[in-house]
Design a protein around this motif. Structure first.
Motif, PDB file in Angstrom:
ATOM      1  N   GLY A  29      -0.601  13.994  -3.738  1.00 42.08           N
ATOM      2  CA  GLY A  29      -0.979  12.831  -3.198  1.00 42.08           C
ATOM      3  C   GLY A  29       0.110  11.698  -3.449  1.00 42.08           C
ATOM      4  O   GLY A  29       0.977  11.852  -3.809  1.00 42.08           O
ATOM      5  N   PHE A  30      -0.786  10.344  -3.435  1.00 46.81           N
ATOM      6  CA  PHE A  30       0.084   9.226  -3.545  1.00 46.81           C
ATOM      7  C   PHE A  30       0.093   8.705  -4.989  1.00 46.81           C
ATOM      8  O   PHE A  30      -1.105   8.567  -5.595  1.00 46.81           O
ATOM      9  N   THR A  31       1.139   8.332  -5.570  1.00 49.41           N
ATOM     10  CA  THR A  31       1.221   7.478  -6.874  1.00 49.41           C
ATOM     11  C   THR A  31       1.656   6.099  -6.409  1.00 49.41           C
ATOM     12  O   THR A  31       2.979   6.106  -6.128  1.00 49.41           O
ATOM     13  N   PRO A  32       1.074   5.081  -7.097  1.00 49.23           N
ATOM     14  CA  PRO A  32       1.509   3.894  -6.903  1.00 49.23           C
ATOM     15  C   PRO A  32       2.545   3.306  -7.735  1.00 49.23           C
ATOM     16  O   PRO A  32       2.675   4.132  -8.837  1.00 49.23           O
ATOM     17  N   VAL A  33       3.562   2.384  -7.676  1.00 49.86           N
ATOM     18  CA  VAL A  33       4.771   2.288  -8.447  1.00 49.86           C
ATOM     19  C   VAL A  33       4.476   1.880  -9.879  1.00 49.86           C
ATOM     20  O   VAL A  33       5.098   2.198 -10.803  1.00 49.86           O
ATOM     21  N   GLU A  34       3.042   1.261  -9.934  1.00 52.27           N
ATOM     22  CA  GLU A  34       2.575   0.895 -11.448  1.00 52.27           C
ATOM     23  C   GLU A  34       2.598   2.032 -12.139  1.00 52.27           C
ATOM     24  O   GLU A  34       3.176   2.050 -13.280  1.00 52.27           O
ATOM     25  N   ALA A  54       0.734  -1.277   0.108  1.00 51.70           N
ATOM     26  CA  ALA A  54      -0.112   0.012   0.052  1.00 51.70           C
ATOM     27  C   ALA A  54       0.912   1.230   0.156  1.00 51.70           C
ATOM     28  O   ALA A  54       0.229   2.449  -0.386  1.00 51.70           O
ATOM     29  N   ASP A  55       2.275   1.042   0.496  1.00 55.15           N
ATOM     30  CA  ASP A  55       2.853   2.504   0.382  1.00 55.15           C
ATOM     31  C   ASP A  55       4.142   2.172  -0.486  1.00 55.15           C
ATOM     32  O   ASP A  55       5.172   2.931  -0.219  1.00 55.15           O
ATOM     33  N   LEU A  56       4.217   1.610  -1.404  1.00 52.67           N
ATOM     34  CA  LEU A  56       5.136   1.084  -2.543  1.00 52.67           C
ATOM     35  C   LEU A  56       4.711   2.368  -3.665  1.00 52.67           C
ATOM     36  O   LEU A  56       3.946   2.017  -4.491  1.00 52.67           O
ATOM     37  N   GLY A  57       5.314   3.409  -3.605  1.00 52.08           N
ATOM     38  CA  GLY A  57       5.095   4.479  -4.825  1.00 52.08           C
ATOM     39  C   GLY A  57       5.908   5.657  -4.227  1.00 52.08           C
ATOM     40  O   GLY A  57       7.086   5.888  -3.771  1.00 52.08           O
ATOM     41  N   VAL A  58       5.358   6.900  -4.686  1.00 55.04           N
ATOM     42  CA  VAL A  58       5.784   7.964  -4.332  1.00 55.04           C
ATOM     43  C   VAL A  58       4.599   9.150  -3.886  1.00 55.04           C
ATOM     44  O   VAL A  58       3.548   8.802  -4.199  1.00 55.04           O
ATOM     45  N   ARG A  59       4.991   9.715  -3.011  1.00 58.62           N
ATOM     46  CA  ARG A  59       3.910  10.726  -2.377  1.00 58.62           C
ATOM     47  C   ARG A  59       4.485  12.241  -2.611  1.00 58.62           C
ATOM     48  O   ARG A  59       5.685  12.588  -2.470  1.00 58.62           O
ATOM     49  N   ALA A  75      -8.387   6.406   6.690  1.00 53.03           N
ATOM     50  CA  ALA A  75      -9.382   6.959   5.968  1.00 53.03           C
ATOM     51  C   ALA A  75      -8.926   6.858   4.324  1.00 53.03           C
ATOM     52  O   ALA A  75      -9.468   6.545   3.222  1.00 53.03           O
ATOM     53  N   GLU A  76      -7.458   7.436   4.538  1.00 52.82           N
ATOM     54  CA  GLU A  76      -6.745   7.594   3.152  1.00 52.82           C
ATOM     55  C   GLU A  76      -6.561   6.170   2.582  1.00 52.82           C
ATOM     56  O   GLU A  76      -6.887   5.866   1.346  1.00 52.82           O
ATOM     57  N   LEU A  77      -6.256   5.139   3.416  1.00 49.66           N
ATOM     58  CA  LEU A  77      -5.786   3.775   2.599  1.00 49.66           C
ATOM     59  C   LEU A  77      -7.147   3.202   2.144  1.00 49.66           C
ATOM     60  O   LEU A  77      -7.280   2.574   1.083  1.00 49.66           O
ATOM     61  N   SER A  78      -8.461   3.618   3.149  1.00 47.29           N
ATOM     62  CA  SER A  78      -9.754   2.986   2.619  1.00 47.29           C
ATOM     63  C   SER A  78     -10.252   3.432   1.195  1.00 47.29           C
ATOM     64  O   SER A  78     -10.642   2.819   0.301  1.00 47.29           O
ATOM     65  N   ALA A  79      -9.812   4.668   1.083  1.00 46.79           N
ATOM     66  CA  ALA A  79     -10.201   5.463   0.012  1.00 46.79           C
ATOM     67  C   ALA A  79      -9.187   4.822  -1.474  1.00 46.79           C
ATOM     68  O   ALA A  79      -9.931   4.941  -2.478  1.00 46.79           O
ATOM     69  N   ARG A  80      -8.155   4.723  -1.306  1.00 47.99           N
ATOM     70  CA  ARG A  80      -7.312   4.291  -2.235  1.00 47.99           C
ATOM     71  C   ARG A  80      -7.535   2.867  -2.518  1.00 47.99           C
ATOM     72  O   ARG A  80      -7.037   2.358  -3.658  1.00 47.99           O
ATOM     73  N   VAL A 111       1.760  -2.802   4.994  1.00 53.46           N
ATOM     74  CA  VAL A 111       2.519  -1.368   5.085  1.00 53.46           C
ATOM     75  C   VAL A 111       3.880  -1.433   5.820  1.00 53.46           C
ATOM     76  O   VAL A 111       3.964  -2.447   6.499  1.00 53.46           O
ATOM     77  N   SER A 112       4.467  -0.524   5.650  1.00 56.28           N
ATOM     78  CA  SER A 112       5.797  -0.488   6.394  1.00 56.28           C
ATOM     79  C   SER A 112       5.779   0.212   7.699  1.00 56.28           C
ATOM     80  O   SER A 112       6.622   0.254   8.603  1.00 56.28           O
ATOM     81  N   THR A 113       4.804   1.078   7.785  1.00 53.53           N
ATOM     82  CA  THR A 113       4.477   1.647   8.920  1.00 53.53           C
ATOM     83  C   THR A 113       3.018   1.673   9.279  1.00 53.53           C
ATOM     84  O   THR A 113       2.100   1.986   8.641  1.00 53.53           O
ATOM     85  N   VAL A 114       2.875   1.086  10.465  1.00 58.34           N
ATOM     86  CA  VAL A 114       1.404   0.810  11.157  1.00 58.34           C
ATOM     87  C   VAL A 114       0.600   1.944  11.137  1.00 58.34           C
ATOM     88  O   VAL A 114       1.004   3.142  11.766  1.00 58.34           O
ATOM     89  N   THR A 115      -0.569   2.003  10.576  1.00 55.86           N
ATOM     90  CA  THR A 115      -1.383   3.093  10.757  1.00 55.86           C
ATOM     91  C   THR A 115      -1.864   3.275  12.147  1.00 55.86           C
ATOM     92  O   THR A 115      -2.220   2.468  12.825  1.00 55.86           O
ATOM     93  N   GLY A 116      -1.757   4.695  12.454  1.00 59.25           N
ATOM     94  CA  GLY A 116      -1.935   5.234  13.773  1.00 59.25           C
ATOM     95  C   GLY A 116      -2.845   6.135  13.857  1.00 59.25           C
ATOM     96  O   GLY A 116      -3.211   6.886  15.025  1.00 59.25           O
ATOM     97  N   THR A 117      -3.531   6.728  12.691  1.00 61.97           N
ATOM     98  CA  THR A 117      -4.625   7.897  12.669  1.00 61.97           C
ATOM     99  C   THR A 117      -5.750   7.644  11.958  1.00 61.97           C
ATOM    100  O   THR A 117      -5.740   6.792  11.106  1.00 61.97           O
ATOM    101  N   ALA A 118      -6.955   8.381  12.278  1.00 60.49           N
ATOM    102  CA  ALA A 118      -8.077   7.988  11.537  1.00 60.49           C
ATOM    103  C   ALA A 118      -7.949   8.695  10.296  1.00 60.49           C
ATOM    104  O   ALA A 118      -8.624   7.993   9.067  1.00 60.49           O
TER     105      ALA A 118
END
Length: 218
Positions: free
Chosen positions: A84-89, A75-80, A133-138, A122-129
Protein backbone atom coordinates in the motif's frame (compact mmCIF):
# COMPACT_ATOMS: atom_id res chain seq x y z
CA UNK A 1 -7.70 21.87 -11.53
CA UNK A 2 -7.02 25.08 -13.41
CA UNK A 3 -7.07 28.76 -12.55
CA UNK A 4 -5.17 28.32 -9.29
CA UNK A 5 -3.96 31.64 -7.93
CA UNK A 6 -2.53 33.17 -4.86
CA UNK A 7 -3.71 36.58 -3.80
CA UNK A 8 -2.74 39.27 -1.34
CA UNK A 9 -4.77 41.29 1.12
CA UNK A 10 -4.01 45.00 0.93
CA UNK A 11 -6.28 47.58 2.51
CA UNK A 12 -9.14 45.07 2.53
CA UNK A 13 -8.64 44.28 -1.16
CA UNK A 14 -7.67 40.95 -2.70
CA UNK A 15 -5.11 41.42 -5.46
CA UNK A 16 -4.37 38.55 -7.82
CA UNK A 17 -0.62 38.31 -8.22
CA UNK A 18 -0.33 35.22 -10.40
CA UNK A 19 -2.62 32.79 -12.12
CA UNK A 20 -3.02 30.29 -14.87
CA UNK A 21 -0.14 28.02 -13.92
CA UNK A 22 -0.78 24.34 -13.29
CA UNK A 23 1.09 21.88 -11.12
CA UNK A 24 2.43 21.78 -7.58
CA UNK A 25 6.13 22.41 -8.23
CA UNK A 26 5.51 25.22 -10.70
CA UNK A 27 3.14 26.95 -8.32
CA UNK A 28 5.50 26.53 -5.35
CA UNK A 29 8.34 28.22 -7.24
CA UNK A 30 6.15 31.03 -8.50
CA UNK A 31 4.66 31.66 -5.07
CA UNK A 32 8.07 31.68 -3.37
CA UNK A 33 9.33 34.17 -5.95
CA UNK A 34 6.35 36.48 -5.48
CA UNK A 35 6.68 36.35 -1.69
CA UNK A 36 10.40 37.12 -1.82
CA UNK A 37 9.89 40.05 -4.19
CA UNK A 38 7.18 41.55 -2.00
CA UNK A 39 9.32 41.16 1.10
CA UNK A 40 12.34 42.75 -0.59
CA UNK A 41 10.18 45.68 -1.68
CA UNK A 42 9.10 46.30 1.91
CA UNK A 43 5.50 45.35 1.20
CA UNK A 44 5.25 41.77 2.50
CA UNK A 45 2.22 39.59 2.21
CA UNK A 46 -0.18 39.17 5.12
CA UNK A 47 -2.07 36.23 3.68
CA UNK A 48 -1.70 33.80 0.77
CA UNK A 49 -4.77 32.17 -0.77
CA UNK A 50 -4.52 29.28 -3.18
CA UNK A 51 -7.73 29.27 -5.20
CA UNK A 52 -9.26 27.68 -8.25
CA UNK A 53 -11.53 24.89 -9.38
CA UNK A 54 -11.28 21.30 -8.21
CA UNK A 55 -12.78 17.87 -8.17
CA UNK A 56 -15.21 17.36 -5.31
CA UNK A 57 -15.69 14.28 -3.15
CA UNK A 58 -19.36 13.30 -3.02
CA UNK A 59 -21.53 13.85 -1.15
CA UNK A 60 -19.65 16.55 0.82
CA UNK A 61 -18.82 18.75 -2.18
CA UNK A 62 -21.28 18.59 -5.07
CA UNK A 63 -20.85 20.36 -8.41
CA UNK A 64 -20.77 24.14 -8.07
CA UNK A 65 -20.10 24.11 -4.33
CA UNK A 66 -17.36 25.99 -2.49
CA UNK A 67 -14.79 24.24 -0.30
CA UNK A 68 -12.30 25.64 2.20
CA UNK A 69 -9.34 23.55 3.32
CA UNK A 70 -9.03 22.49 6.94
CA UNK A 71 -5.75 20.88 5.85
CA UNK A 72 -3.75 21.13 2.63
CA UNK A 73 -2.47 17.63 1.91
CA UNK A 74 0.02 16.27 -0.63
CA UNK A 75 -1.92 13.07 -1.13
CA UNK A 76 0.60 11.22 -3.28
CA UNK A 77 3.84 12.34 -1.59
CA UNK A 78 5.35 9.13 -0.27
CA UNK A 79 6.00 5.61 -1.49
CA UNK A 80 3.74 2.88 -2.85
CA UNK A 81 4.56 -0.79 -2.45
CA UNK A 82 2.61 -4.02 -2.68
CA UNK A 83 1.54 -3.34 0.90
CA UNK A 84 0.00 0.00 0.00
CA UNK A 85 0.85 3.69 0.32
CA UNK A 86 3.14 5.16 2.99
CA UNK A 87 3.15 8.95 3.44
CA UNK A 88 6.42 10.84 3.54
CA UNK A 89 6.15 11.50 7.29
CA UNK A 90 6.37 7.80 8.04
CA UNK A 91 9.52 7.63 5.92
CA UNK A 92 11.13 10.39 7.97
CA UNK A 93 11.49 12.79 5.05
CA UNK A 94 9.37 15.82 5.86
CA UNK A 95 5.66 16.55 5.81
CA UNK A 96 2.74 16.08 3.46
CA UNK A 97 0.29 18.35 5.26
CA UNK A 98 -0.06 22.02 6.15
CA UNK A 99 -2.93 23.36 8.22
CA UNK A 100 -4.31 26.86 7.67
CA UNK A 101 -5.09 28.88 10.81
CA UNK A 102 -8.14 26.98 12.05
CA UNK A 103 -10.17 29.92 13.37
CA UNK A 104 -9.64 31.91 10.17
CA UNK A 105 -10.37 28.98 7.85
CA UNK A 106 -13.50 28.02 9.78
CA UNK A 107 -14.76 31.61 9.73
CA UNK A 108 -14.17 31.92 5.98
CA UNK A 109 -15.90 28.60 5.33
CA UNK A 110 -18.93 29.72 7.34
CA UNK A 111 -19.08 33.09 5.58
CA UNK A 112 -18.86 31.48 2.13
CA UNK A 113 -21.27 28.64 2.93
CA UNK A 114 -18.46 26.24 2.06
CA UNK A 115 -17.75 22.62 2.82
CA UNK A 116 -14.83 22.42 5.25
CA UNK A 117 -12.30 19.60 5.27
CA UNK A 118 -8.98 18.44 3.85
CA UNK A 119 -8.22 19.46 0.28
CA UNK A 120 -5.85 17.05 -1.44
CA UNK A 121 -3.07 18.04 -3.81
CA UNK A 122 -2.36 15.39 -6.44
CA UNK A 123 0.06 15.24 -9.35
CA UNK A 124 -2.23 12.94 -11.33
CA UNK A 125 -5.95 13.69 -11.43
CA UNK A 126 -8.17 10.88 -10.17
CA UNK A 127 -9.96 9.08 -13.00
CA UNK A 128 -11.34 5.91 -11.43
CA UNK A 129 -13.77 4.98 -8.69
CA UNK A 130 -11.12 2.78 -7.07
CA UNK A 131 -8.67 5.67 -6.77
CA UNK A 132 -11.39 7.96 -5.38
CA UNK A 133 -12.28 5.35 -2.78
CA UNK A 134 -8.61 4.90 -1.84
CA UNK A 135 -8.11 8.63 -1.32
CA UNK A 136 -11.30 8.91 0.72
CA UNK A 137 -10.17 6.04 2.92
CA UNK A 138 -6.69 7.48 3.46
CA UNK A 139 -7.98 11.01 4.05
CA UNK A 140 -11.28 10.87 5.95
CA UNK A 141 -13.41 13.94 5.44
CA UNK A 142 -11.58 15.08 2.29
CA UNK A 143 -13.75 17.48 0.32
CA UNK A 144 -11.75 18.09 -2.88
CA UNK A 145 -8.64 17.36 -4.91
CA UNK A 146 -6.62 19.84 -6.95
CA UNK A 147 -3.04 20.16 -8.20
CA UNK A 148 -1.47 23.28 -6.69
CA UNK A 149 -2.43 23.89 -3.07
CA UNK A 150 0.39 22.07 -1.31
CA UNK A 151 3.07 23.83 -3.37
CA UNK A 152 1.56 27.22 -2.53
CA UNK A 153 1.34 26.23 1.14
CA UNK A 154 4.98 25.07 1.21
CA UNK A 155 6.13 28.47 -0.05
CA UNK A 156 3.85 30.38 2.31
CA UNK A 157 4.90 28.38 5.37
CA UNK A 158 8.58 28.81 4.50
CA UNK A 159 8.01 32.58 4.36
CA UNK A 160 6.06 32.64 7.61
CA UNK A 161 2.83 33.76 5.94
CA UNK A 162 -0.55 32.15 6.76
CA UNK A 163 -2.25 30.32 3.91
CA UNK A 164 -5.79 29.37 2.92
CA UNK A 165 -7.04 27.17 0.10
CA UNK A 166 -10.44 27.89 -1.45
CA UNK A 167 -11.87 25.85 -4.32
CA UNK A 168 -15.09 25.51 -6.25
CA UNK A 169 -16.14 22.15 -7.63
CA UNK A 170 -16.21 21.61 -11.40
CA UNK A 171 -16.39 17.81 -11.44
CA UNK A 172 -16.77 14.84 -9.13
CA UNK A 173 -13.68 12.93 -8.04
CA UNK A 174 -13.95 9.53 -9.71
CA UNK A 175 -14.38 8.08 -13.20
CA UNK A 176 -13.29 10.59 -15.83
CA UNK A 177 -16.38 11.91 -17.62
CA UNK A 178 -15.82 15.19 -19.44
CA UNK A 179 -19.53 15.45 -20.21
CA UNK A 180 -20.12 15.85 -16.46
CA UNK A 181 -17.66 18.72 -16.04
CA UNK A 182 -19.15 22.09 -15.12
CA UNK A 183 -16.17 24.42 -15.41
CA UNK A 184 -18.16 27.55 -16.27
CA UNK A 185 -20.47 27.34 -13.23
CA UNK A 186 -17.49 26.49 -11.01
CA UNK A 187 -15.60 29.59 -12.15
CA UNK A 188 -18.73 31.68 -11.62
CA UNK A 189 -19.01 30.28 -8.08
CA UNK A 190 -15.34 31.10 -7.50
CA UNK A 191 -15.93 34.69 -8.62
CA UNK A 192 -18.83 34.99 -6.18
CA UNK A 193 -16.74 33.52 -3.37
CA UNK A 194 -13.98 36.05 -3.96
CA UNK A 195 -16.44 38.91 -4.06
CA UNK A 196 -17.46 37.87 -0.54
CA UNK A 197 -14.01 37.02 0.77
CA UNK A 198 -12.78 40.56 1.68
CA UNK A 199 -15.81 41.08 3.90
CA UNK A 200 -15.31 37.68 5.51
CA UNK A 201 -11.67 38.49 6.27
CA UNK A 202 -12.53 41.94 7.60
CA UNK A 203 -15.26 40.52 9.84
CA UNK A 204 -12.85 37.92 11.17
CA UNK A 205 -10.29 40.62 11.92
CA UNK A 206 -12.85 42.68 13.83
CA UNK A 207 -13.94 39.65 15.83
CA UNK A 208 -10.33 38.78 16.65
CA UNK A 209 -9.65 42.35 17.76
CA UNK A 210 -12.75 42.32 19.96
CA UNK A 211 -11.68 39.03 21.53
CA UNK A 212 -8.26 40.48 22.32
CA UNK A 213 -9.85 43.52 23.98
CA UNK A 214 -12.13 41.31 26.08
CA UNK A 215 -9.19 39.16 27.10
CA UNK A 216 -7.22 42.25 28.06
CA UNK A 217 -10.08 43.39 30.32
CA UNK A 218 -10.55 39.93 31.84
Amino acid sequence: MAQAEHVRLSEQQLQVVLGGLMGDATKAAATANALARADAAGDPYRLVVSAGIAGGFAPAAPLGSVVVAAAIVAADLGVRTTEGFTPVEELGFGTSEHKPPAALAEAVAAALGAAYGPVLTVSTVTGTAARAAELSARHPGAVAEAMEGFGVAEAAVAAGVPVLEIRTVSNPVGPRDRAAWRIGPALAALTTAFERLPTALADFGKQADATEVEAGHG
